[in-house]
Design a protein around this motif. Structure first.
Motif, PDB file in Angstrom:
ATOM      1  N   TRP A 240      14.455  40.191   5.418  1.00 26.23           N
ATOM      2  CA  TRP A 240      13.861  40.559   6.702  1.00 26.23           C
ATOM      3  C   TRP A 240      14.916  41.093   7.656  1.00 26.23           C
ATOM      4  O   TRP A 240      14.677  42.067   8.378  1.00 26.23           O
ATOM      5  CB  TRP A 240      13.165  39.350   7.312  1.00 26.23           C
ATOM      6  CG  TRP A 240      12.489  39.652   8.606  1.00 26.23           C
ATOM      7  CD1 TRP A 240      11.265  40.237   8.800  1.00 26.23           C
ATOM      8  CD2 TRP A 240      13.016  39.395   9.919  1.00 26.23           C
ATOM      9  NE1 TRP A 240      10.990  40.353  10.135  1.00 26.23           N
ATOM     10  CE2 TRP A 240      12.044  39.853  10.850  1.00 26.23           C
ATOM     11  CE3 TRP A 240      14.185  38.829  10.392  1.00 26.23           C
ATOM     12  CZ2 TRP A 240      12.226  39.750  12.222  1.00 26.23           C
ATOM     13  CZ3 TRP A 240      14.379  38.729  11.759  1.00 26.23           C
ATOM     14  CH2 TRP A 240      13.401  39.185  12.649  1.00 26.23           C
ATOM     15  N   ALA A 241      16.082  40.452   7.664  1.00 27.33           N
ATOM     16  CA  ALA A 241      17.169  40.933   8.514  1.00 27.33           C
ATOM     17  C   ALA A 241      17.621  42.329   8.081  1.00 27.33           C
ATOM     18  O   ALA A 241      17.927  43.181   8.920  1.00 27.33           O
ATOM     19  CB  ALA A 241      18.342  39.957   8.459  1.00 27.33           C
ATOM     20  N   TYR A 242      17.623  42.562   6.771  1.00 28.68           N
ATOM     21  CA  TYR A 242      18.006  43.883   6.270  1.00 28.68           C
ATOM     22  C   TYR A 242      16.992  44.940   6.720  1.00 28.68           C
ATOM     23  O   TYR A 242      17.355  46.028   7.159  1.00 28.68           O
ATOM     24  CB  TYR A 242      18.099  43.870   4.752  1.00 28.68           C
ATOM     25  CG  TYR A 242      18.476  45.214   4.173  1.00 28.68           C
ATOM     26  CD1 TYR A 242      19.801  45.588   4.045  1.00 28.68           C
ATOM     27  CD2 TYR A 242      17.491  46.110   3.776  1.00 28.68           C
ATOM     28  CE1 TYR A 242      20.143  46.824   3.544  1.00 28.68           C
ATOM     29  CE2 TYR A 242      17.821  47.351   3.267  1.00 28.68           C
ATOM     30  CZ  TYR A 242      19.151  47.704   3.147  1.00 28.68           C
ATOM     31  OH  TYR A 242      19.478  48.934   2.650  1.00 28.68           O
ATOM     32  N   LEU A 243      15.707  44.613   6.594  1.00 23.28           N
ATOM     33  CA  LEU A 243      14.672  45.554   7.017  1.00 23.28           C
ATOM     34  C   LEU A 243      14.769  45.846   8.511  1.00 23.28           C
ATOM     35  O   LEU A 243      14.600  46.992   8.948  1.00 23.28           O
ATOM     36  CB  LEU A 243      13.289  45.005   6.676  1.00 23.28           C
ATOM     37  CG  LEU A 243      12.916  44.929   5.195  1.00 23.28           C
ATOM     38  CD1 LEU A 243      11.575  44.251   5.028  1.00 23.28           C
ATOM     39  CD2 LEU A 243      12.901  46.309   4.569  1.00 23.28           C
ATOM     40  N   LYS A 244      15.045  44.814   9.292  1.00 22.83           N
ATOM     41  CA  LYS A 244      15.170  45.004  10.733  1.00 22.83           C
ATOM     42  C   LYS A 244      16.369  45.894  11.056  1.00 22.83           C
ATOM     43  O   LYS A 244      16.282  46.801  11.902  1.00 22.83           O
ATOM     44  CB  LYS A 244      15.319  43.642  11.417  1.00 22.83           C
ATOM     45  CG  LYS A 244      15.368  43.723  12.935  1.00 22.83           C
ATOM     46  CD  LYS A 244      15.479  42.336  13.541  1.00 22.83           C
ATOM     47  CE  LYS A 244      15.540  42.409  15.059  1.00 22.83           C
ATOM     48  NZ  LYS A 244      15.676  41.066  15.675  1.00 22.83           N
ATOM     49  N   GLY A 245      17.503  45.634  10.368  1.00 30.93           N
ATOM     50  CA  GLY A 245      18.686  46.461  10.594  1.00 30.93           C
ATOM     51  C   GLY A 245      18.477  47.899  10.149  1.00 30.93           C
ATOM     52  O   GLY A 245      18.901  48.841  10.823  1.00 30.93           O
ATOM     53  N   ALA A 246      17.801  48.079   9.004  1.00 32.23           N
ATOM     54  CA  ALA A 246      17.531  49.430   8.523  1.00 32.23           C
ATOM     55  C   ALA A 246      16.620  50.179   9.476  1.00 32.23           C
ATOM     56  O   ALA A 246      16.783  51.384   9.709  1.00 32.23           O
ATOM     57  CB  ALA A 246      16.901  49.356   7.130  1.00 32.23           C
ATOM     58  N   CYS A 247      15.657  49.457  10.060  1.00 33.05           N
ATOM     59  CA  CYS A 247      14.749  50.095  11.020  1.00 33.05           C
ATOM     60  C   CYS A 247      15.511  50.535  12.272  1.00 33.05           C
ATOM     61  O   CYS A 247      15.301  51.640  12.789  1.00 33.05           O
ATOM     62  CB  CYS A 247      13.633  49.125  11.382  1.00 33.05           C
ATOM     63  SG  CYS A 247      12.431  49.795  12.558  1.00 33.05           S
TER      64      CYS A 247
END
Length: 279
Positions: A240-247
């Motif tokens: 989830w943190a990765y998805l948030k950072g990628a966004c």
């Protein structure tokens, strides 16, 4: 020969790329979760059946006295069926989620884009796994109760057989199952307790030996499932943190690209105005 060499190299590169896309952390958690659930459900189901058989043969010979116990055991066995089915599907879903949020897989799918829906689904899995982890922690504690009861019976039988104990009369040593589950097995159950040599004979039966060890394995399976869910929770939080950072990176890139396009259009419009003025 060169074509064969290039073909082998291409196959090797493809295999390495595919192996790089495997979410090994999610795979380990899934294997551990499946193993724990299988041990808990399988061993717990058989242990419950053996416990009922042992109680019917030695502690409560009248069926009406332990009718409530039979109903409770049947309910627990149906719950076990539901747990096995649910976690089989849930483990596959979490493994698939791990595949699609692994950075290596994103490199393989170059057009991968994060969406608000994808981030919400990842957050939902984090919350659901947290709730399931708490539930399995309770199941782990509950599964330790029959282990404790059977361990008490086993130590009592071992004490009667031990020459160090120097007991004058083993008939005074009893195990009363009614004190452990008074609402399930009533106090008027016949006989309700086992003493002396009768208790020793019960400890030597296959039902007692098998149920005792199966309860231990089921408790260990519940503990393994708790560890697997904690592992899942860490993986899902990281994803989830990765998805948030990628966004956030995508939004920043889009802002920069929008500014560059606006500046480029401004330069082009100025150049056209300059050419028109010269003409």
């Amino acid at each position: 020969l060169q074509d064969t060499k290039y073909t082998k190299r291409g196959c090797l590169d493809c295999c390495i790329k595919c192996l790089g896309g495997v979410p090994y952390a999610s795979l380990v958690a899934t294997i551990l979760c499946f193993s724990g659930v299988a041990l808990f459900c399988g061993c717990g189901h058989v242990a419950l059946t053996g416990t009922v058989t042992m109680l019917e043969n030695h502690f409560s010979r009248i069926t009406s006295d332990h009718a409530t116990l039979i109903d409770v055991v049947q309910i627990l066995q149906y719950i076990i069926y539901g747990i096995a089915s649910f976690f089989f599907l849930y483990g596959i879903i979490l493994l698939a989620e791990g595949f699609y949020t692994t950075s290596a897989v994103k490199e393989m799918h170059s057009e991968f884009k994060t969406t608000v829906c994808g981030r919400c689904i990842s957050a939902m899995f984090v919350f659901l796994t947290y709730i399931l982890g708490l539930a399995w922690l309770g199941i782990f504690g509950f599964s330790a109760v029959p282990v404790f009861l059977f361990y008490n019976m086993w130590t009592t039988c071992a004490a009667m057989k031990s020459p160090i104990a120097n007991l004058t009369s083993v008939d005074n040593i009893c195990v009363d199952v009614r004190q452990y589950v008074p609402r399930v097995i009533p106090w008027n159950a016949d006989p309700g307790k086992a003493c002396g040599q009768t208790l020793a004979d019960i400890c030597n039966t296959s039902e007692f030996y098998l149920s005792y060890h199966l309860y231990i394995v089921a408790c260990a399976g519940a503990g393994a499932t708790v560890i697997a869910l904690i592992h899942y929770l860490m993986i899902l939080s990281a994803n989830w943190a990765y998805l948030k950072g990628a966004c956030q990176q995508t939004h920043a890139y889009q802002d920069i690209k929008t500014k560059d396009d606006a500046e480029l259009q401004d330069v082009q419009s100025r150049s056209k105005e300059g050419l028109n003025s010269y003409s």
